[in-house]
Every structure is written in structure tokens, then in C-alpha cells.
Design a protein around this motif. Structure first.
Motif, PDB file in Angstrom:
ATOM      1  N   SER A  84       0.801  -1.221   0.000  1.00 24.84           N
ATOM      2  CA  SER A  84       0.000   0.000   0.000  1.00 24.84           C
ATOM      3  C   SER A  84       0.839   1.280   0.000  1.00 24.84           C
ATOM      4  CB  SER A  84      -0.958   0.018   1.198  1.00 24.84           C
ATOM      5  OG  SER A  84      -0.235  -0.002   2.420  1.00 24.84           O
ATOM      6  N   LYS A  85       2.048   1.220   0.508  1.00 28.41           N
ATOM      7  CA  LYS A  85       2.892   2.420   0.574  1.00 28.41           C
ATOM      8  C   LYS A  85       3.812   2.558  -0.640  1.00 28.41           C
ATOM      9  CE  LYS A  85       1.230   3.330   4.653  1.00 28.41           C
ATOM     10  NZ  LYS A  85       0.230   4.405   4.828  1.00 28.41           N
ATOM     11  N   HIS A  86       3.722   1.616  -1.555  1.00 29.75           N
ATOM     12  CA  HIS A  86       4.590   1.627  -2.727  1.00 29.75           C
ATOM     13  C   HIS A  86       4.042   2.562  -3.809  1.00 29.75           C
ATOM     14  CE1 HIS A  86       6.124  -1.939  -0.751  1.00 29.75           C
ATOM     15  NE2 HIS A  86       7.037  -2.112  -1.689  1.00 29.75           N
ATOM     16  N   GLU A  89       5.914   2.579  -9.856  1.00 36.85           N
ATOM     17  CA  GLU A  89       7.231   2.289 -10.436  1.00 36.85           C
ATOM     18  C   GLU A  89       8.125   1.473  -9.499  1.00 36.85           C
ATOM     19  OE1 GLU A  89       7.222   6.614  -8.946  1.00 36.85           O
ATOM     20  OE2 GLU A  89       5.885   5.249 -10.048  1.00 36.85           O
ATOM     21  N   GLU A  90       7.717   1.354  -8.236  1.00 46.33           N
ATOM     22  CA  GLU A  90       8.507   0.588  -7.264  1.00 46.33           C
ATOM     23  C   GLU A  90       8.060  -0.864  -7.174  1.00 46.33           C
ATOM     24  OE1 GLU A  90       9.274   4.328  -4.154  1.00 46.33           O
ATOM     25  OE2 GLU A  90       7.729   2.831  -3.734  1.00 46.33           O
ATOM     26  N   LEU A  91       6.946  -1.208  -7.803  1.00 50.26           N
ATOM     27  CA  LEU A  91       6.399  -2.551  -7.673  1.00 50.26           C
ATOM     28  C   LEU A  91       7.265  -3.575  -8.390  1.00 50.26           C
ATOM     29  CD1 LEU A  91       2.624  -1.775  -8.209  1.00 50.26           C
ATOM     30  CD2 LEU A  91       3.774  -2.251  -6.043  1.00 50.26           C
ATOM     31  N   SER A  92       7.472  -4.699  -7.733  1.00 48.48           N
ATOM     32  CA  SER A  92       8.259  -5.784  -8.306  1.00 48.48           C
ATOM     33  C   SER A  92       7.336  -6.906  -8.763  1.00 48.48           C
ATOM     34  CB  SER A  92       9.239  -6.326  -7.259  1.00 48.48           C
ATOM     35  OG  SER A  92       8.521  -6.944  -6.195  1.00 48.48           O
ATOM     36  N   ALA A  93       7.938  -7.976  -9.251  1.00 41.01           N
ATOM     37  CA  ALA A  93       7.157  -9.140  -9.684  1.00 41.01           C
ATOM     38  C   ALA A  93       6.356  -9.733  -8.528  1.00 41.01           C
ATOM     39  CB  ALA A  93       8.089 -10.193 -10.272  1.00 41.01           C
ATOM     40  N   ALA A  94       6.813  -9.499  -7.298  1.00 37.77           N
ATOM     41  CA  ALA A  94       6.112 -10.039  -6.131  1.00 37.77           C
ATOM     42  C   ALA A  94       4.699  -9.469  -6.026  1.00 37.77           C
ATOM     43  CB  ALA A  94       6.901  -9.722  -4.857  1.00 37.77           C
ATOM     44  N   PHE A  95       4.513  -8.211  -6.416  1.00 40.01           N
ATOM     45  CA  PHE A  95       3.178  -7.610  -6.385  1.00 40.01           C
ATOM     46  C   PHE A  95       2.233  -8.343  -7.329  1.00 40.01           C
ATOM     47  CE2 PHE A  95       0.143  -4.786  -8.496  1.00 40.01           C
ATOM     48  CZ  PHE A  95      -0.597  -4.323  -7.419  1.00 40.01           C
ATOM     49  N   PHE A  96       2.684  -8.597  -8.551  1.00 38.38           N
ATOM     50  CA  PHE A  96       1.815  -9.234  -9.543  1.00 38.38           C
ATOM     51  C   PHE A  96       1.594 -10.709  -9.202  1.00 38.38           C
ATOM     52  CE2 PHE A  96       3.594  -5.542 -11.686  1.00 38.38           C
ATOM     53  CZ  PHE A  96       2.429  -4.953 -12.140  1.00 38.38           C
ATOM     54  N   GLU A  97       2.559 -11.325  -8.538  1.00 37.29           N
ATOM     55  CA  GLU A  97       2.354 -12.693  -8.072  1.00 37.29           C
ATOM     56  C   GLU A  97       1.254 -12.719  -7.014  1.00 37.29           C
ATOM     57  OE1 GLU A  97       4.859 -16.415  -6.075  1.00 37.29           O
ATOM     58  OE2 GLU A  97       5.916 -14.641  -6.810  1.00 37.29           O
ATOM     59  N   ALA A  98       1.274 -11.718  -6.112  1.00 38.30           N
ATOM     60  CA  ALA A  98       0.233 -11.624  -5.089  1.00 38.30           C
ATOM     61  C   ALA A  98      -1.118 -11.282  -5.713  1.00 38.30           C
ATOM     62  CB  ALA A  98       0.621 -10.578  -4.046  1.00 38.30           C
ATOM     63  N   LEU A  99      -1.104 -10.492  -6.776  1.00 35.65           N
ATOM     64  CA  LEU A  99      -2.340 -10.115  -7.465  1.00 35.65           C
ATOM     65  C   LEU A  99      -3.039 -11.334  -8.054  1.00 35.65           C
ATOM     66  CD1 LEU A  99      -4.214  -7.843  -8.484  1.00 35.65           C
ATOM     67  CD2 LEU A  99      -2.701  -7.595 -10.466  1.00 35.65           C
ATOM     68  N   THR A 100      -2.277 -12.356  -8.399  1.00 36.73           N
ATOM     69  CA  THR A 100      -2.861 -13.573  -8.966  1.00 36.73           C
ATOM     70  C   THR A 100      -3.182 -14.603  -7.887  1.00 36.73           C
ATOM     71  OG1 THR A 100      -0.688 -14.577  -9.378  1.00 36.73           O
ATOM     72  CG2 THR A 100      -1.614 -13.229 -11.143  1.00 36.73           C
ATOM     73  N   VAL A 217      -5.197  -0.948  -8.184  1.00 35.47           N
ATOM     74  CA  VAL A 217      -5.141  -1.695  -6.936  1.00 35.47           C
ATOM     75  C   VAL A 217      -4.516  -0.860  -5.821  1.00 35.47           C
ATOM     76  CG1 VAL A 217      -4.070  -3.672  -5.766  1.00 35.47           C
ATOM     77  CG2 VAL A 217      -5.157  -3.979  -7.992  1.00 35.47           C
ATOM     78  N   LEU A 218      -3.455  -0.151  -6.131  1.00 36.58           N
ATOM     79  CA  LEU A 218      -2.824   0.717  -5.129  1.00 36.58           C
ATOM     80  C   LEU A 218      -3.815   1.781  -4.642  1.00 36.58           C
ATOM     81  CD1 LEU A 218       0.822   1.290  -6.393  1.00 36.58           C
ATOM     82  CD2 LEU A 218       0.001  -0.311  -4.660  1.00 36.58           C
ATOM     83  N   ALA A 219      -4.618   2.317  -5.552  1.00 38.14           N
ATOM     84  CA  ALA A 219      -5.626   3.297  -5.166  1.00 38.14           C
ATOM     85  C   ALA A 219      -6.688   2.663  -4.267  1.00 38.14           C
ATOM     86  CB  ALA A 219      -6.279   3.895  -6.411  1.00 38.14           C
ATOM     87  N   LEU A 220      -6.967   1.391  -4.486  1.00 40.68           N
ATOM     88  CA  LEU A 220      -7.969   0.691  -3.708  1.00 40.68           C
ATOM     89  C   LEU A 220      -7.482   0.404  -2.293  1.00 40.68           C
ATOM     90  CD1 LEU A 220     -10.809  -0.549  -4.327  1.00 40.68           C
ATOM     91  CD2 LEU A 220      -9.641  -2.730  -4.690  1.00 40.68           C
ATOM     92  N   LEU A 221      -6.173   0.202  -2.166  1.00 39.23           N
ATOM     93  CA  LEU A 221      -5.604  -0.115  -0.855  1.00 39.23           C
ATOM     94  C   LEU A 221      -5.603   1.083   0.062  1.00 39.23           C
ATOM     95  CD1 LEU A 221      -2.561  -2.319  -1.991  1.00 39.23           C
ATOM     96  CD2 LEU A 221      -4.847  -3.078  -1.309  1.00 39.23           C
TER      97      LEU A 221
END
Length: 221
Positions: A84-86, A89-100, A217-221
């Protein structure tokens, strides 16, 4: 008389303008976001899930379909709150893995370019197979069959421009609907993960969906 007609005309114009504003407001409620490449509209929410991003699937110069992602509000917050604090441009592959992950989400595809039911089913299956490895097995065959059957039953036997496909993913289950009518459900964790990765891994078939979903998603968090 001239004055009365002038007043009457102004009144009619005012009512007409008010009607236009009302129609625009209603349209905005029903279709909250336009995918810019295809000009296809997506509603702000779907079955209680908010829309978080849109994109386009292209094959060469052809814009095949617009695509949007809807997510469970609470489930996405629980799964993705650590990001949520990212900044995007700071998001890594870990974010998209969590998104799935296993929380509920819906991918909605709206055709911009008409193709045969066999073409859309095989194209979707091909993208999934390359992320499952091997042949994809019975689960992938069932997925392709459900898409074919849905087109045959609910879309006149063809994925024409305007045809809508909905893929509701929750846990290990993916439910497929065509033009709002349920076609079938497949239970397979590898299938669900591979299907979502078509849109959210590093080789996304719709890069704009991937990037706009990160923002949404970041806006939703």
C-alpha cells in the motif's frame, strides 16, 4: 407572441439539455471507464467487485479485444496491503504474483474484432498452455471446451465484435460466462494461475491492463 415563443424555446432547450446531462450521468454510472485503444466501455463495478484496470489485446496491428479486471475489495486488501505504501514504479514481480493469488477476481474480455469460436478458444488456450507447461492436460482441454460451448450456446456460434467473456477466478476454480450466461466451471490451481499470468506476468498479452491494474489496486488499498 414572439416573447412567449422565445421563452418556450428556451424552456424546451433547457429541458433538452437537462435530459442530455441525465443520460450522460446514467451512462457514466453504467459504464465508468473506456479502454482507450478500443473505445470499449467497462462498468465501474461488477457483482460488487470494483474495476481496477483496463487494457487491450493486440495481434500485430489488430486490436482483438478490450479487457478489464475486477477484484474483491476485502480480499485484495488482505492479500496486497503490504504494497500500500509503494509507488507504481517501485512494484516488483512479487506484487503481480500476489495479485494472482486466491482472492476473488474477474477478468472480462469484450471483443473488438470478430473471430470464429475456434479461434478465440484456441488463442486463449495457447496462451494458458505456454504458462502451464506440457500439454495442459484435462484442465486445459476442459477450459477450451467451455469457451467453445459458451460461444455456441450464447453468442451465435462466433466471437463477434461485442461478444463478452467473463472469467471469474476464486481459489482453484475458474467459471466462464459468455454474454452473461454461465458456460461452465473448471477446478484446477495450475489452470487458474496460468490464466491470470497471461495478463500479469512479465510477458503479459495486455501490457496496459497490467500497468493500469497496478495503479488501480494501489488506489484501492
Amino acid at each position: 407572441l414572439d416573447v412567449a415563443l422565445c421563452v418556450q424555446n428556451k424552456s424546451m432547450k433547457a429541458r433538452g439539455f437537462a435530459f442530455v446531462l441525465l443520460a450522460a450521468h446514467i451512462a457514466g454510472v453504467a459504464y465508468g471507464r473506456i479502454e482507450p485503444a478500443t473505445k470499449i466501455a467497462f462498468a465501474d463495478s461488477r457483482n460488487g467487485q470494483p474495476l481496477v484496470g483496463v487494457g487491450v489485446r493486440k495481434k500485430g496491428p489488430i486490436k482483438v479485444y478490450g479487457v478489464g479486471l475486477y477484484v474483491d475489495r476485502l480480499g485484495s486488501k488482505l492479500a496486497l496491503s503490504k504494497f500500500s505504501k509503494h509507488k507504481v514504479e517501485e512494484l516488483s514481480a512479487a506484487f503481480f504474483e500476489a495479485l494472482t493469488g486466491s482472492f476473488g477476481k474477474t477478468i472480462v474480455i469484450k471483443m473488438a474484432f470478430g473471430v470464429s469460436k475456434e479461434k478465440i478458444a484456441s488463442a486463449l488456450a495457447e496462451s494458458v498452455q505456454s504458462r502451464m507447461g506440457g500439454s495442459g492436460g484435462d484442465a486445459l482441454a476442459a477450459f477450451e471446451r467451455v469457451v467453445l460451448d459458451g460461444c455456441a450456446a450464447h453468442a451465435g456460434g462466433r466471437a463477434s465484435a461485442g461478444t463478452e467473456f467473463s472469467f471469474g477466478v476464486r481459489g482453484n476454480s475458474i467459471g466462464v460466462s459468455v454474454n452473461g450466461k454461465a458456460s461452465g466451471t473448471i477446478s484446477s490451481a495450475p489452470l487458474c494461475r496460468a490464466f491470470l499470468n497471461c495478463y500479469f506476468d512479465g510477458k503479459s498479452v495486455a501490457p496496459a491492463l497490467r500497468s493500469t491494474c497496478a495503479e488501480g489496486v494501489l488506489a484501492l488499498l
